[in-house]
Design a protein around this motif. Sequence first.
Motif, short mmCIF file in Angstrom:
data_model
loop_
_atom_site.label_atom_id
_atom_site.label_comp_id
_atom_site.label_asym_id
_atom_site.label_seq_id
_atom_site.Cartn_x
_atom_site.Cartn_y
_atom_site.Cartn_z
N THR A 1 0.68 1.72 0.65
CA THR A 1 0.09 1.71 1.99
C THR A 1 0.09 3.08 2.66
O THR A 1 -0.63 3.28 3.64
CB THR A 1 0.86 0.73 2.90
OG1 THR A 1 2.23 1.16 3.02
CG2 THR A 1 0.81 -0.68 2.34
N MET B 1 -5.84 -10.37 5.86
CA MET B 1 -5.76 -9.03 5.26
C MET B 1 -7.02 -8.23 5.54
O MET B 1 -6.95 -7.05 5.92
CB MET B 1 -5.53 -9.14 3.76
CG MET B 1 -5.49 -7.79 3.05
SD MET B 1 -5.31 -7.93 1.25
CE MET B 1 -3.59 -8.45 1.15
N ALA C 1 5.78 -3.35 4.51
CA ALA C 1 4.32 -3.29 4.47
C ALA C 1 3.83 -3.19 3.03
O ALA C 1 2.84 -3.83 2.65
CB ALA C 1 3.82 -2.11 5.28
N ASP C 2 4.51 -2.38 2.21
CA ASP C 2 4.13 -2.27 0.80
C ASP C 2 4.24 -3.61 0.09
O ASP C 2 3.33 -4.01 -0.65
CB ASP C 2 5.03 -1.24 0.10
CG ASP C 2 4.73 0.19 0.52
OD1 ASP C 2 3.65 0.42 1.10
OD2 ASP C 2 5.58 1.06 0.27
N PHE D 1 1.60 -6.18 1.36
CA PHE D 1 0.26 -5.81 0.91
C PHE D 1 0.08 -6.12 -0.58
O PHE D 1 -0.91 -6.74 -0.99
CB PHE D 1 0.02 -4.33 1.19
CG PHE D 1 -1.33 -3.84 0.76
CD1 PHE D 1 -2.49 -4.41 1.26
CD2 PHE D 1 -1.45 -2.79 -0.15
CE1 PHE D 1 -3.75 -3.95 0.87
CE2 PHE D 1 -2.69 -2.33 -0.55
CZ PHE D 1 -3.84 -2.92 -0.04
N MET E 1 -7.53 -4.67 7.64
CA MET E 1 -8.17 -3.50 7.04
C MET E 1 -9.43 -3.10 7.81
O MET E 1 -9.76 -1.91 7.92
CB MET E 1 -8.49 -3.79 5.57
CG MET E 1 -7.24 -4.01 4.72
SD MET E 1 -7.58 -4.33 2.98
CE MET E 1 -8.03 -2.68 2.43
#
Length: 205
Positions: free
Chosen positions: A80, A136, A105-106, A109, A140
């Motif tokens: 990310t 998602m 977050a990583d 995701f 984005m």
Amino acid sequence: MAVHNHPQRHLGFRLPSRHRAEAVPQAADTATATVTGAHVLAGLRLLTGFVFLWAFLDKTFGFGYATPAGKGWIDGGSPTRGFLSSVAAGPLESTFHDWAGAGWADWLFMLGLLGIGLALVSGVALRLTAVAGTAMMALMWMAEWPPAKHLSDGSLSMSTNPFADYHLIYAVVLIALAAAGAGATWGLGKVWARLPVVSRNRWLL
């Protein structure tokens, strides 16, 4: 003089009904269109699933496409950091900068990419997939912020459309696949639907 009314005799011959003659071809055409539509949706599902799965694999192992070799998640890179740290427009710009490279977050995701990709390819849990994938894609979309004509540094954003971009297209595709039950063709959708836990909780379809 008596007039006798003789009952009319019906010969065993009738002209073919035009309506009946057309009914069979129309039914066949409808069935063919239904099968063709199911195959088209199944192909779209598999192709979309590959998009998500490939993104996961490339970011994990660094195949040299979007993620350079040696920079994958498995090598200690952050999936990310690059994207979120480069956000340069929109009301959540600073928020995305704070999230960039964060462990949570990583993981969210990457698990999202993997889960959505596997669900689409296998054809199971498409309703949950549509919800997760739409969330998602919305995040984005906000990160890229297509409505902006200029970035925060004043340069042109190069946005080609203030609303409809590929994130929106993906979200609509996910919703359409779930609504159409596209996992039944070339997938495990029927087997999944017969599981007791899924039968009792239809939102798991």
